[in-house]
Write an enzyme that holds these catalytic residues in place. Structure first.
Site, short mmCIF file in Angstrom:
data_model
loop_
_atom_site.label_atom_id
_atom_site.label_comp_id
_atom_site.label_asym_id
_atom_site.label_seq_id
_atom_site.Cartn_x
_atom_site.Cartn_y
_atom_site.Cartn_z
N SER A 288 0.85 -1.19 0.00
CA SER A 288 0.00 0.00 0.00
C SER A 288 0.89 1.23 0.00
CB SER A 288 -0.89 0.00 1.25
OG SER A 288 -1.52 1.26 1.43
N TYR B 68 -2.52 -0.47 10.46
CA TYR B 68 -2.50 -0.91 9.07
C TYR B 68 -1.20 -0.47 8.39
CZ TYR B 68 -3.96 -1.72 4.27
OH TYR B 68 -4.03 -2.17 2.96
#
Length: 288
Positions: free
Chosen positions: A133, A146
């Protein structure tokens, strides 16, 4: 049974990026096996589904062994399975919740990789693509856990690529930005919420809903996966989508203070300057 067709294994392929990736690879000529915790489901697919829970050693070993029995090899592994925590302060998630997200997003990736690599080594070739990501190189506030898992994926992937490239195996990270999937619908809510962060949580929820309305389609990521899988000289990192590419350039070349202010402004949190001014005002009030 052995086959001359390239065999791909894609985790978390029941929806979103995983499903789009499996479909794109199948269209390109790969024989694709997708995985989910529920295994095969109703509906026509261009690829087969296996039952695999990335948090279980036994489940991972069983699925990989089944694939080897069926095909005799694995040429491409796409580690995609994962989930997120809804926006919240870092202190609003318990240690148990932190362990849970790492168990899937990071240790799950390690489990599948460890099960597949011995077969790739025996083959003398293979490719591993880990879905990371932009938060793996540019963390956002109220997404600490995250972002931490995706930073771990970045470091693990780079180290692993060094280790395996002399054995004919290459490792790359795919770095998408906002992507239209059911991912946000499966967010785990912080389990130790504090009233201190209530307004910021509500603000981030609103901003992210607006951003997701114009986010990239999962096929954007799937196309980059195919590009990385078929590259003669693969790169370590591939951004997926225009926003991800811009953020990578900003992170690399822009002054840190400018990037910091930009991140906060984009989320409606105010600039670093405003935060510093507020802090000075509080200090002044306490001493007056």
């Amino acid at each position: 049974m052995k086959t001359n067709t390239s065999i791909a294994l894609v985790t978390g392929a029941s929806s979103g990026i995983g499903q789009a990736t499996a479909q794109r690879l199948a269209k390109a000529g790969y024989k694709v096996y997708g995985t989910s915790r529920r295994g095969a489901q109703e509906g026509q697919r261009s690829f087969q589904m296996l039952s695999l829970d990335v948090t279980s050693d036994e489940s991972v070993e069983a699925a990989v062994s089944q694939l080897i029995r069926l095909e005799g090899r694995i040429d491409l592994l796409v580690n995609n399975a994962g989930f997120g925590v809804a926006p919240g302060g870092a202190e609003e998630s318990s240690i148990e919740q932190a362990r849970a997200i790492f168990e899937t997003n990071f240790f799950g990736l390690i489990r599948v990789t460890r099960a597949v690599v011995p077969h790739m080594r025996r083959q003398g070739n293979g490719r591993i693509l880990n879905i990371g990501s932009v938060l793996g190189f540019l963390p956002m506030p109220y997404g600490a856990l995250y972002a931490a898992t995706k930073h771990a994926v970045e470091g693990y992937s780079e180290s692993l690529d060094h280790e395996l490239r002399t054995r004919g195996i290459r490792v790359s990270v795919i770095e998408p930005a906002y992507t239209k999937t059911q991912f946000d619908a499966n967010f785990m809510a912080p389990d130790s919420k504090l009233d201190e962060y209530r307004e910021d949580r509500a603000l981030l929820d609103k901003v992210l809903k607006e951003v997701m309305a114009t986010a990239d389609d999962p096929t954007v990521v799937a196309d980059v996966v195919l590009k990385a899988a078929s590259a003669v000289h693969p790169k370590l990192r591939y951004t997926a989508g225009k926003l991800a590419g811009r953020l990578r350039l900003l992170r690399r070349f822009a002054p840190a203070a400018l990037v910091d202010d930009g991140v906060r402004k984009s989320l409606g949190l105010g600039s670093r300057h405003n935060a510093d001014t507020h802090k000075l005002q509080q200090t002044s009030e306490k001493t007056s």
